[in-house]
Design an enzyme around this catalytic site. Structure first.
Site, PDB file in Angstrom:
ATOM      1  N   GLY A   1       0.690  -1.103  -0.081  1.00 37.12           N
ATOM      2  CA  GLY A   1       0.031  -0.024  -0.083  1.00 37.12           C
ATOM      3  C   GLY A   1       0.842   1.277  -0.075  1.00 37.12           C
TER       4      GLY A   1
ATOM      5  CG  LEU B   1      -0.967   1.312  -3.855  1.00 40.55           C
ATOM      6  CD1 LEU B   1      -2.019   0.963  -4.817  1.00 40.55           C
ATOM      7  CD2 LEU B   1       0.334   0.292  -3.893  1.00 40.55           C
TER       8      LEU B   1
ATOM      9  N   GLY C   1       5.278   4.266  -9.170  1.00 42.28           N
ATOM     10  CA  GLY C   1       6.172   3.005  -9.470  1.00 42.28           C
ATOM     11  C   GLY C   1       5.154   1.671  -9.449  1.00 42.28           C
ATOM     12  CG  HIS C   2       3.275   0.490  -5.614  1.00 39.41           C
ATOM     13  ND1 HIS C   2       3.459   1.840  -4.706  1.00 39.41           N
ATOM     14  CD2 HIS C   2       4.036  -0.480  -5.054  1.00 39.41           C
ATOM     15  CE1 HIS C   2       4.263   1.306  -3.573  1.00 39.41           C
ATOM     16  NE2 HIS C   2       4.656  -0.020  -3.847  1.00 39.41           N
TER      17      HIS C   2
ATOM     18  CD  GLN D   1       7.510  -7.953   3.948  1.00 40.19           C
ATOM     19  OE1 GLN D   1       6.609  -8.619   3.744  1.00 40.19           O
ATOM     20  NE2 GLN D   1       7.825  -6.939   3.341  1.00 40.19           N
TER      21      GLN D   1
ATOM     22  CG  MET E   1       8.985   7.062  -7.585  1.00 44.21           C
ATOM     23  SD  MET E   1       7.592   7.064  -8.858  1.00 44.21           S
ATOM     24  CE  MET E   1       7.779   8.289  -9.956  1.00 44.21           C
ATOM     25  CB  SER E   2      10.331   4.304  -1.718  1.00 40.44           C
ATOM     26  OG  SER E   2      10.321   3.415  -0.336  1.00 40.44           O
TER      27      SER E   2
HETATM   28  P1  AMP Z   1       5.967  -2.458  -1.562  1.00 44.67           P
HETATM   29  O1  AMP Z   1       4.452  -1.995  -1.364  1.00 44.67           O
HETATM   30  O2  AMP Z   1       7.167  -1.380  -1.441  1.00 44.67           O
HETATM   31  O3  AMP Z   1       6.403  -3.826  -0.852  1.00 44.67           O
HETATM   32  O4  AMP Z   1       6.342  -2.759  -3.099  1.00 44.67           O
HETATM   33  C1  AMP Z   1       5.263  -3.498  -3.809  1.00 44.67           C
HETATM   34  C2  AMP Z   1       6.188  -3.809  -5.144  1.00 44.67           C
HETATM   35  O5  AMP Z   1       6.332  -2.746  -6.017  1.00 44.67           O
HETATM   36  C3  AMP Z   1       7.357  -4.593  -4.979  1.00 44.67           C
HETATM   37  O6  AMP Z   1       7.485  -5.553  -5.783  1.00 44.67           O
HETATM   38  C4  AMP Z   1       8.532  -3.394  -5.064  1.00 44.67           C
HETATM   39  O7  AMP Z   1       9.635  -3.947  -5.655  1.00 44.67           O
HETATM   40  C5  AMP Z   1       7.896  -2.745  -6.193  1.00 44.67           C
HETATM   41  N1  AMP Z   1       8.075  -1.099  -6.208  1.00 44.67           N
HETATM   42  C6  AMP Z   1       8.547  -0.460  -5.040  1.00 44.67           C
HETATM   43  N2  AMP Z   1       9.026   0.616  -5.530  1.00 44.67           N
HETATM   44  C7  AMP Z   1       9.027   0.596  -6.917  1.00 44.67           C
HETATM   45  C8  AMP Z   1       9.492   1.670  -7.972  1.00 44.67           C
HETATM   46  N3  AMP Z   1      10.008   2.905  -7.575  1.00 44.67           N
HETATM   47  N4  AMP Z   1       9.447   1.120  -9.326  1.00 44.67           N
HETATM   48  C9  AMP Z   1       9.069  -0.103  -9.587  1.00 44.67           C
HETATM   49  N5  AMP Z   1       8.544  -0.950  -8.577  1.00 44.67           N
HETATM   50  C10 AMP Z   1       8.583  -0.712  -7.363  1.00 44.67           C
END
Ligand code: AMP
Length: 281
Positions: free
Chosen positions: A31, A33, A36-37, A61, A184-185
């Protein structure tokens, strides 16, 4: 978009779709989001009849309780975002739905979960592997989409697909970045304005290192310069900078095969832990 909070109705819905020969793409997320997501969701929509995005902040985790506590949440915004790209299904279970009984199941990936993130976040990948395995069994996707940003996580998921015979095609999607290169994060929203400006130091370090490798500089000197670059920024603490083999993430002390080498970095900006990586070629 259809929203499911419970496992059984989601399974029934997807099994009806599969009976019609529909392919299913799964995008697992926690979430908060960002674009990137959404790119992962769009990539899934291009080739699958049904795209399922899951939002679940997986408690097992998180090795640091404060990190779990502070993990950003924005469900309303996430739903609007997913609707804007035509996501078909959102699976958003409560913790009690995902973990109906206490679990003690642990995974051991040998060297793969002892280095890099595994060294600094003990138990993290065992928790990731368990929740991803559960999602794979619940959704039974044709394809599953993960980001290169979490490259070690991708290798772990590849391992469980091989070891547990999941019949799923995995896609590793390139990292989406802000204009200054910052990956992006969801965690970026926790950075102050000042921290946000310095946070691109990890990306800048990777670009610097990649160029130095092309100029045939030694890894020891590259490492020293990266440490200096990070130290020179206020509030930045480097946890690791490493070069590893893309196949098994064994750490390298020189680059023999650029096509099989990846640079990885992690550290804190203020209280926020960030990671990034870049292929050498
Ligand atoms: P997360 O919600 O951070 O666990 O990310 C969910 C999925 O989105 C994971 O597979 C991440 O590697 C991917 N993800 C996170 N940040 C990015 C980004 N900046 N660009 C592409 N994919 C991303």
């Amino acid at each position: 978009m259809v929203i499911f909070k419970e496992i059984e109705p989601l399974k029934a819905f997807l099994s009806d779709k599969r009976a019609l020969d529909h392919s299913v793409g799964l995008v697992p997320t926690m979430g908060a989001l960002h674009s990137g997501h959404l790119e992962l969701v769009k990539a899934s929509k291009k080739v699958n009849s049904i795209t399922v995005c899951s939002i679940f902040v997986n408690p097992i985790q998180f090795n640091n309780p404060a990190d779990l506590e502070k993990y950003p949440k924005s469900l309303e915004h996430d739903i609007a975002y997913l609707n804007s790209v035509g996501c078909d299904v959102l699976f958003h279970p409560d913790r009690s739905e995902m973990y109906q009984k206490p679990t003690t199941t642990k995974f051991d990936f040998g060297q793969l979960d002892k280095v890099l993130e595994g060294e600094f976040r003990p138990g993290h990948f065992s928790g990731v592997a368990l929740v991803v395995s559960k999602l794979f069994n619940i959704v039974n996707p044709t394809r599953a989409y993960f980001g290169q940003k979490d490259f070690q996580q991708f290798k772990i998921v590849q391992r469980i697909v091989d070891d547990l015979n999941f019949n799923i095609e995995l896609i590793c999607f390139p990292t989406l970045r802000e204009a200054d290169g910052l990956a992006m994060s969801s965690r970026n929203t926790r950075l102050s304005d000042e921290e946000r400006k310095t946070a691109s130091v990890f990306y800048r370090s990777l670009v610097f290192a990649k160029n130095e490798i092309r100029n045939r500089a030694g890894i020891k000197s590259i490492n020293e310069r990266v440490v200096e670059m990070c130290l020179s920024e206020k509030n930045v603490r480097l946890e690791y900078f490493a070069i590893a083999d893309t196949e098994n993430l064994n750490l390298l002390d020189n680059v023999k095969d650029a096509d099989r080498s990846i640079l990885l970095i992690a550290g804190f900006v203020g209280e926020v832990r960030l990671i990034d990586n870049m292929f050498v070629e």
